[in-house]
Every structure is written in structure tokens, then in C-alpha cells.
Design a protein around this motif. Structure first.
Motif: not given
Length: 189
Positions: A39, A87, A90-91, A93-94, A122, A126, A129-130
Motif C-alpha cells: 500500500l 486490487l 485500490a492500488y 487510488l493510492l 487513501a 483501498a 475496496i479490496s
């Protein structure tokens, strides 16, 4: 920026890739391994204004590490389901949040605090989401109630957040400290 510049090896990018390779095998860490830094790696890749090539490279690296861990090192495949595809957002977004934070001036403690708030938001998004996609799409927990899911969320969320903040705040804090120390030196020269 041309393709050659975009693909140039950068020490920070290599460092992030090595950090993910060294830590991705265990989510929470053990007595002999560090917790997963993935993350933070995606946030920092954006923060240091890396291009989409590094984002794609990190996504591929994450998938390859998971493949090797499961197929060569005997790590459980419990988390692999249709939700694994979530993922990607999610990734991303980070990475995008890191990119936004990296454009902000880090000249005050307030700015650093705002970056920390963005990081927490964030990572939280994430994780949501995951974790939620796993709950909804995995056949491994189909008999779990929403109440049980919420208990698991509360149980695992702090360690995900803590690891991501630790791995992100340390280099950002060191960068801020270095800038504070270098500025007086430049002014006296």
C-alpha cells in the motif's frame, strides 16, 4: 518526456520495487518478516511523481510476487478470488493520491499533516475496496454474515493502516527533515 526518459532507472523506483519484493509475502509480518509494504509502495510511487510506467511495473511485480509465493513458496492462495482484480483500482487510488500529495508544497508541518490525512483516507479506501470485494466475490467466505465481516474488518484494518503509514511517513518525514536541514546550509553559503 520520451520513452527513454520514462524507462530510465531511478533509485527511488528500484527501492520501492525492492521494498515490495521483500515484504509482500506476509500481510502482517512475523518474527522474521516485515509487514507488507505494498500500500505504501503505490502511494510513494505516486508521491515521487513517477509515471504510469512505474505504476504498471509495480502492478505486474505484485502479481508476479503473488504467483511465485503461491506456486513456488507454498504461501496459501486463500485470498485469490475474483476479487483479486479489485486490487487494481485500490492500488491506482493510492498512486493517484500520492501523486496529488506529491504536488503539494511540503514546507510546513500543516502541509505534512494534510499529506498524512490524505494517506490515511487513501489507505482506508483501498482497504475498503479490496476487503469488501473479497467479502462479496470470494467463494471462501460465502457463509460469513455482515456482522462477522465487520468484526474481521475491524480486526485487520489497523494493521494494514499502521504498516502503510509507517512505511510512508518515514521517508516523507526524512525528506522533510532533510529539506529543513539543507535550507539553512544553502542560506549561509
Amino acid at each position: 518526456m520520451n520513452v527513454t526518459q520514462a524507462l530510465a532507472i531511478r533509485p527511488a523506483a528500484v527501492g520501492l520495487m525492492l521494498l515490495m519484493a521483500a515484504t509482500r509475502f506476509h500481510h502482517f509480518g512475523t518474527a522474521v518478516s516485515l509487514p507488507d509494504a505494498s500500500l505504501a509502495v503505490f502511494f510513494l510511487a505516486g508521491f515521487w511523481q513517477s509515471g504510469r510506467y512505474l505504476l504498471v511495473a509495480l502492478l505486474i511485480e505484485a502479481g508476479l510476487i503473488d504467483y511465485l509465493a503461491i506456486n513456488q513458496l507454498g504461501v496459501s492462495d486463500y485470498c485469490i478470488s475474483f476479487a483479486y482484480a479489485f486490487l487494481l483500482p485500490a492500488y491506482a487510488l493510492l498512486w493517484q493520491t500520492g501523486k496529488y500529495c506529491g504536488k503539494q508544497a511540503m514546507s510546513t508541518l500543516t502541509a505534512v499533516a494534510k499529506t498524512l490525512v490524505w494517506l490515511v483516507m487513501a489507505v482506508s479506501a483501498a482497504f475498503f475496496i479490496s476487503d469488501t470485494s473479497f467479502y462479496l466475490l470470494s467463494d471462501k467466505i460465502s457463509d460469513m454474515s455482515w456482522s462477522q465481516y465487520a468484526q474481521g474488518f475491524v480486526l485487520y484494518y489497523p494493521s494494514y493502516l499502521g504498516a502503510a503509514v509507517m512505511y510512508s511517513a518515514l521517508p516523507i518525514g526524512l525528506l522533510k527533515l532533510a529539506k529543513l536541514l539543507i535550507t539553512p546550509i544553502r542560506q549561509t553559503v
